[in-house]
Design a protein around this motif. Structure first.
Motif, PDB file in Angstrom:
ATOM      1  N   GLY A  81      77.839  70.038  21.001  1.00 11.13           N
ATOM      2  CA  GLY A  81      76.810  70.762  20.262  1.00 11.13           C
ATOM      3  C   GLY A  81      77.318  71.947  19.464  1.00 11.13           C
ATOM      4  O   GLY A  81      76.536  72.670  18.856  1.00 11.13           O
ATOM      5  N   LEU A  82      78.633  72.169  19.462  1.00  9.54           N
ATOM      6  CA  LEU A  82      79.168  73.317  18.726  1.00  9.54           C
ATOM      7  C   LEU A  82      79.388  72.929  17.271  1.00  9.54           C
ATOM      8  O   LEU A  82      79.952  71.891  16.982  1.00  9.54           O
ATOM      9  N   ASP A  83      78.955  73.805  16.364  1.00  8.71           N
ATOM     10  CA  ASP A  83      79.261  73.588  14.943  1.00  8.71           C
ATOM     11  C   ASP A  83      80.765  73.503  14.807  1.00  8.71           C
ATOM     12  O   ASP A  83      81.486  74.333  15.337  1.00  8.71           O
ATOM     13  N   SER A  84      81.211  72.529  14.069  1.00  7.50           N
ATOM     14  CA  SER A  84      82.654  72.342  13.953  1.00  7.50           C
ATOM     15  C   SER A  84      83.305  73.520  13.231  1.00  7.50           C
ATOM     16  O   SER A  84      82.802  74.014  12.239  1.00  7.50           O
ATOM     17  N   LEU A  85      84.382  74.003  13.802  1.00  7.03           N
ATOM     18  CA  LEU A  85      85.191  74.997  13.102  1.00  7.03           C
ATOM     19  C   LEU A  85      86.322  74.282  12.378  1.00  7.03           C
ATOM     20  O   LEU A  85      87.299  74.884  11.973  1.00  7.03           O
ATOM     21  N   GLY A  86      86.201  72.980  12.246  1.00  7.66           N
ATOM     22  CA  GLY A  86      87.232  72.195  11.578  1.00  7.66           C
ATOM     23  C   GLY A  86      88.111  71.499  12.596  1.00  7.66           C
ATOM     24  O   GLY A  86      88.473  72.079  13.619  1.00  7.66           O
ATOM     25  N   PRO A  87      88.420  70.213  12.333  1.00 10.91           N
ATOM     26  CA  PRO A  87      89.268  69.469  13.266  1.00 10.91           C
ATOM     27  C   PRO A  87      90.695  70.037  13.299  1.00 10.91           C
ATOM     28  O   PRO A  87      91.133  70.655  12.335  1.00 10.91           O
ATOM     29  N   TYR A  88      91.375  69.831  14.433  1.00 11.75           N
ATOM     30  CA  TYR A  88      92.758  70.290  14.569  1.00 11.75           C
ATOM     31  C   TYR A  88      93.536  69.291  15.413  1.00 11.75           C
ATOM     32  O   TYR A  88      92.967  68.602  16.261  1.00 11.75           O
ATOM     33  N   ALA A  89      94.839  69.214  15.156  1.00  9.07           N
ATOM     34  CA  ALA A  89      95.686  68.233  15.850  1.00  9.07           C
ATOM     35  C   ALA A  89      96.444  68.909  16.987  1.00  9.07           C
ATOM     36  O   ALA A  89      96.931  70.031  16.843  1.00  9.07           O
ATOM     37  N   VAL A  90      96.506  68.205  18.125  1.00  3.39           N
ATOM     38  CA  VAL A  90      97.271  68.666  19.287  1.00  3.39           C
ATOM     39  C   VAL A  90      98.179  67.527  19.703  1.00  3.39           C
ATOM     40  O   VAL A  90      97.771  66.362  19.678  1.00  3.39           O
ATOM     41  N   GLU A 131      87.249  83.730  19.429  1.00  2.00           N
ATOM     42  CA  GLU A 131      87.831  83.228  20.671  1.00  2.00           C
ATOM     43  C   GLU A 131      88.061  81.710  20.574  1.00  2.00           C
ATOM     44  O   GLU A 131      89.067  81.189  21.056  1.00  2.00           O
ATOM     45  N   ILE A 132      87.124  81.016  19.923  1.00  2.00           N
ATOM     46  CA  ILE A 132      87.262  79.571  19.751  1.00  2.00           C
ATOM     47  C   ILE A 132      88.455  79.263  18.846  1.00  2.00           C
ATOM     48  O   ILE A 132      89.263  78.373  19.142  1.00  2.00           O
ATOM     49  N   LEU A 133      88.581  80.050  17.759  1.00  2.00           N
ATOM     50  CA  LEU A 133      89.720  79.844  16.845  1.00  2.00           C
ATOM     51  C   LEU A 133      91.040  80.073  17.585  1.00  2.00           C
ATOM     52  O   LEU A 133      92.016  79.357  17.370  1.00  2.00           O
ATOM     53  N   MET A 193      91.526  79.595  20.829  1.00  2.00           N
ATOM     54  CA  MET A 193      91.743  78.435  21.703  1.00  2.00           C
ATOM     55  C   MET A 193      92.357  77.289  20.909  1.00  2.00           C
ATOM     56  O   MET A 193      93.250  76.590  21.381  1.00  2.00           O
ATOM     57  N   GLN A 194      91.853  77.094  19.675  1.00  2.00           N
ATOM     58  CA  GLN A 194      92.397  76.024  18.828  1.00  2.00           C
ATOM     59  C   GLN A 194      93.869  76.282  18.516  1.00  2.00           C
ATOM     60  O   GLN A 194      94.689  75.375  18.601  1.00  2.00           O
ATOM     61  N   ALA A 195      94.188  77.532  18.177  1.00  2.00           N
ATOM     62  CA  ALA A 195      95.571  77.874  17.813  1.00  2.00           C
ATOM     63  C   ALA A 195      96.522  77.649  18.986  1.00  2.00           C
ATOM     64  O   ALA A 195      97.698  77.335  18.802  1.00  2.00           O
ATOM     65  N   MET A 196      95.986  77.819  20.203  1.00  2.00           N
ATOM     66  CA  MET A 196      96.818  77.628  21.392  1.00  2.00           C
ATOM     67  C   MET A 196      96.902  76.151  21.786  1.00  2.00           C
ATOM     68  O   MET A 196      97.494  75.806  22.791  1.00  2.00           O
ATOM     69  N   GLY A 197      96.248  75.270  21.009  1.00  2.00           N
ATOM     70  CA  GLY A 197      96.306  73.838  21.306  1.00  2.00           C
ATOM     71  C   GLY A 197      95.438  73.434  22.480  1.00  2.00           C
ATOM     72  O   GLY A 197      95.738  72.475  23.188  1.00  2.00           O
ATOM     73  N   PHE A 198      94.321  74.143  22.677  1.00  2.00           N
ATOM     74  CA  PHE A 198      93.413  73.827  23.788  1.00  2.00           C
ATOM     75  C   PHE A 198      92.788  72.445  23.591  1.00  2.00           C
ATOM     76  O   PHE A 198      92.410  72.076  22.485  1.00  2.00           O
ATOM     77  N   LEU A 199      92.661  71.703  24.682  1.00  2.00           N
ATOM     78  CA  LEU A 199      92.056  70.365  24.615  1.00  2.00           C
ATOM     79  C   LEU A 199      90.859  70.269  25.550  1.00  2.00           C
ATOM     80  O   LEU A 199      90.954  70.654  26.715  1.00  2.00           O
ATOM     81  N   PRO A 200      89.733  69.732  25.078  1.00  2.00           N
ATOM     82  CA  PRO A 200      88.655  69.366  25.994  1.00  2.00           C
ATOM     83  C   PRO A 200      89.093  68.121  26.775  1.00  2.00           C
ATOM     84  O   PRO A 200      90.078  67.476  26.386  1.00  2.00           O
ATOM     85  N   PRO A 201      88.383  67.775  27.879  1.00  2.00           N
ATOM     86  CA  PRO A 201      88.796  66.586  28.652  1.00  2.00           C
ATOM     87  C   PRO A 201      88.963  65.338  27.774  1.00  2.00           C
ATOM     88  O   PRO A 201      89.919  64.580  27.960  1.00  2.00           O
ATOM     89  N   ALA A 202      88.067  65.145  26.808  1.00  2.00           N
ATOM     90  CA  ALA A 202      88.170  63.957  25.945  1.00  2.00           C
ATOM     91  C   ALA A 202      89.504  63.947  25.195  1.00  2.00           C
ATOM     92  O   ALA A 202      90.057  62.883  24.915  1.00  2.00           O
ATOM     93  N   GLY A 203      90.036  65.126  24.881  1.00  2.00           N
ATOM     94  CA  GLY A 203      91.307  65.215  24.170  1.00  2.00           C
ATOM     95  C   GLY A 203      92.468  64.736  25.015  1.00  2.00           C
ATOM     96  O   GLY A 203      93.394  64.067  24.527  1.00  2.00           O
ATOM     97  N   VAL A 204      92.419  65.081  26.305  1.00  2.00           N
ATOM     98  CA  VAL A 204      93.477  64.651  27.231  1.00  2.00           C
ATOM     99  C   VAL A 204      93.513  63.127  27.285  1.00  2.00           C
ATOM    100  O   VAL A 204      94.581  62.502  27.207  1.00  2.00           O
ATOM    101  N   PHE A 205      92.315  62.516  27.385  1.00  2.00           N
ATOM    102  CA  PHE A 205      92.270  61.055  27.507  1.00  2.00           C
ATOM    103  C   PHE A 205      92.447  60.361  26.155  1.00  2.00           C
ATOM    104  O   PHE A 205      92.879  59.218  26.109  1.00  2.00           O
ATOM    105  N   ALA A 206      92.150  61.070  25.068  1.00  2.00           N
ATOM    106  CA  ALA A 206      92.454  60.534  23.733  1.00  2.00           C
ATOM    107  C   ALA A 206      93.967  60.401  23.579  1.00  2.00           C
ATOM    108  O   ALA A 206      94.469  59.399  23.054  1.00  2.00           O
ATOM    109  N   MET A 207      94.699  61.402  24.068  1.00  2.00           N
ATOM    110  CA  MET A 207      96.163  61.339  23.976  1.00  2.00           C
ATOM    111  C   MET A 207      96.709  60.216  24.853  1.00  2.00           C
ATOM    112  O   MET A 207      97.650  59.526  24.474  1.00  2.00           O
ATOM    113  N   ARG A 208      96.095  60.037  26.031  1.00  2.00           N
ATOM    114  CA  ARG A 208      96.553  58.953  26.913  1.00  2.00           C
ATOM    115  C   ARG A 208      96.275  57.586  26.253  1.00  2.00           C
ATOM    116  O   ARG A 208      97.084  56.672  26.332  1.00  2.00           O
ATOM    117  N   THR A 209      95.104  57.481  25.601  1.00  2.00           N
ATOM    118  CA  THR A 209      94.749  56.233  24.914  1.00  2.00           C
ATOM    119  C   THR A 209      95.753  55.946  23.800  1.00  2.00           C
ATOM    120  O   THR A 209      96.267  54.823  23.667  1.00  2.00           O
TER     121      THR A 209
END
Lengths: 88, 375
Positions: free
Chosen positions: A19-28, B124-126, B128-144
């Motif tokens: 539900g969060l407005d996207s701040l833009g996709p990012y790659a990890v 704070e969200i920005l 988290m993104q810069a630090m490469g934070f992943l939600p649970p779906a991200g962890v399993f997306a990488m595994r997929t």
């Protein structure tokens, strides 16, 4: 651990929180460092559709902001390996 | 250790229940399990409650609503495996001979912010993104992504897990989602973490589930229905393994213990419930639980091996993907489904002649709980 490695796996995050407005996709990605462990971090400087498992990546620094006593706060990230500069 | 039987199960429908309290949801599941067993609340000698993020002594406060009987009540938190852990503790309470009747209940209210809430501050969200934070779906997306690379697969077999489990959920009146989805819908739904769309991910929901266990003499005196025995209860946390030399997975190690306790192997199971919070997990667990070799999991779902009517149905109630995953009660919903199936009461989703079922849950932080129930 060396400053470069190969991409083991990756994702592009489109929704960080429900539900969060996207701040833009990012790659990890998870990067297998030369002679060392697998390290996870943000991938910068690449189009999402150019990411590929096994591509060479190298460490770079990102400035997050200003911390105590005006010093910059930095973190690491990965970017596609740059061609080596030739000696003049 | 004494033998233990499951004598009663009950659950609420998993759904978004914003108006209902934890006590209200929990009481519905417990009273249903007690009625199923032919027992009443004062017959319960000890109780264990799986709950995550619901405050101190959630179980004690919840069960106080049924009456203050003095029975010892303990709340356990093992992330997704909390309900499974509560079931194991109830089982052990009877198996060790201290009690004859024990209750396990799990409750969850993820719509009340039990899940990860977004920080209010955008900077704070920005960060988290810069630090490469992943939600649970991200962890399993990488595994997929890595599995697709290793085994030459496309996203289609993972999407088929979602299609299959939604079809199973459409046959379960207690499931959060009771509608089938098509392969195209899974592939074209909203992208969450590439390559996973939202239909590769379990929903957020609320609910409760409960089971009553008893010693065999007590179970025989109760007498209703076939005796369902707990044939194995195995529980492990992670062991260290380096990236370069990965050992067997936590599910493999826990399954070995469970099969040994039950004196059985994967070939003896008639149905299996696993932690399919994300589609790739179910395929991974086909392999970890010994139903095929490494790298063959995608083929199992593609060939319909794990659908109801196939040789070894997985997640017959819809799994976390369709039945839902309110965290605290999820492991007990697996027990509920397995007991209903072993009694032959599963209606349109009945696995014919089911006599043995396995329930596996993974919990964040690195735990795995496996139970095998036998008729």
């Amino acid at each position: 651990v060396g400053p470069s490695g190969r991409l083991y796996t990756y994702t592009v995050v489109y929704e960080l929180f429900a539900g969060l407005d996207s701040l833009g996709p990012y790659a990890v990605g998870q990067v297998e460092m030369e002679g060392g462990p697998r390290v996870q971090g943000l991938i910068t400087g690449s189009e999402f559709d150019e990411l590929e498992i096994d591509m060479p990546l190298e460490l770079t620094l990102l400035v997050l902001g200003t911390g105590e006593r005006g010093r910059p706060r930095v973190t690491y990230a990965f970017r596609p390996a740059q061609p080596k500069e030739r000696a003049p | 250790m004494r033998q233990v039987a499951v004598v009663g199960v009950g659950m609420t429908r998993f759904a978004q229940h914003p108006q209902r309290s934890i006590a209200d949801l929990g009481a519905e599941a417990v009273l249903a399990a007690l009625a199923d067993a032919g027992l009443s609340w004062p017959d319960v000698q000890t109780a264990w409650c799986g709950a995550v993020g619901l405050g101190m002594t959630a179980g004690t406060r919840l069960l106080a609503e049924l009456g203050l009987t003095g029975a010892p009540i303990t709340t356990v938190d093992n992330a997704s495996a909390s309900g499974s852990t509560a079931f194991r503790e109830a089982y052990l309470s009877v198996a060790c001979g201290l009690y004859d009747v024990a209750l396990a209940v799990g409750v969850g209210k993820m719509t009340a912010g039990g899940g990860a809430a977004a920080p209010a501050d955008r900077s704070e969200i920005l960060q988290m993104q810069a630090m490469g934070f992943l939600p649970p779906a991200g962890v399993f997306a990488m595994r997929t992504r890595r599995r697709m690379h290793d085994y030459g697969a496309t996203i289609v077999p993972y999407a088929r897990v979602s299609v299959k489990n939604h079809r199973h959920g459409s046959l379960n009146p207690f499931a959060q989602f009771q509608k089938e989805v098509t392969l195209e819908q899974v592939l074209q739904s909203r992208l969450v973490c590439d390559p996973l769309t939202v239909l590769h991910c379990c929903p957020i929901g609320d609910g409760a589930a409960a089971a009553v266990v008893a010693s065999l003499p007590r179970a025989r005196r109760l007498g209703a229905g076939p005796l369902i025995r707990v044939a194995a209860s195995a529980f492990r946390s992670e062991v260290y393994s380096s990236d370069g030399h990965p050992g067997p997975s936590i599910t493999e190690l826990t399954a070995r213990q469970a099969y040994e306790q039950a004196g059985a192997g994967p070939e003896d199971m008639d149905l299996v419930q696993v932690h399919d919070a994300f589609t790739v997990e179910e395929i991974d667990y086909y392999e970890s639980l010994g139903f095929c070799r490494r790298g063959e999991g995608e083929r199992l779902v593609e060939e319909g091996v794990t659908t109801i009517g196939g040789p070894i149905p997985f997640n017959t109630d819809g799994g976390l993907l369709a039945r839902g995953h309110p965290i605290g009660p999820t492991g007990l919903a697996q027990v509920w489904e397995t007991v209903v199936q072993l009694r032959g009461q599963a209606g349109p989703r009945q696995v014919e002649g089911a006599r043995a079922g396995l329930c596996q849950m993974i919990g964040a932080g690195g735990v795995c709980v496996i139970h095998i129930l036998k008729r």
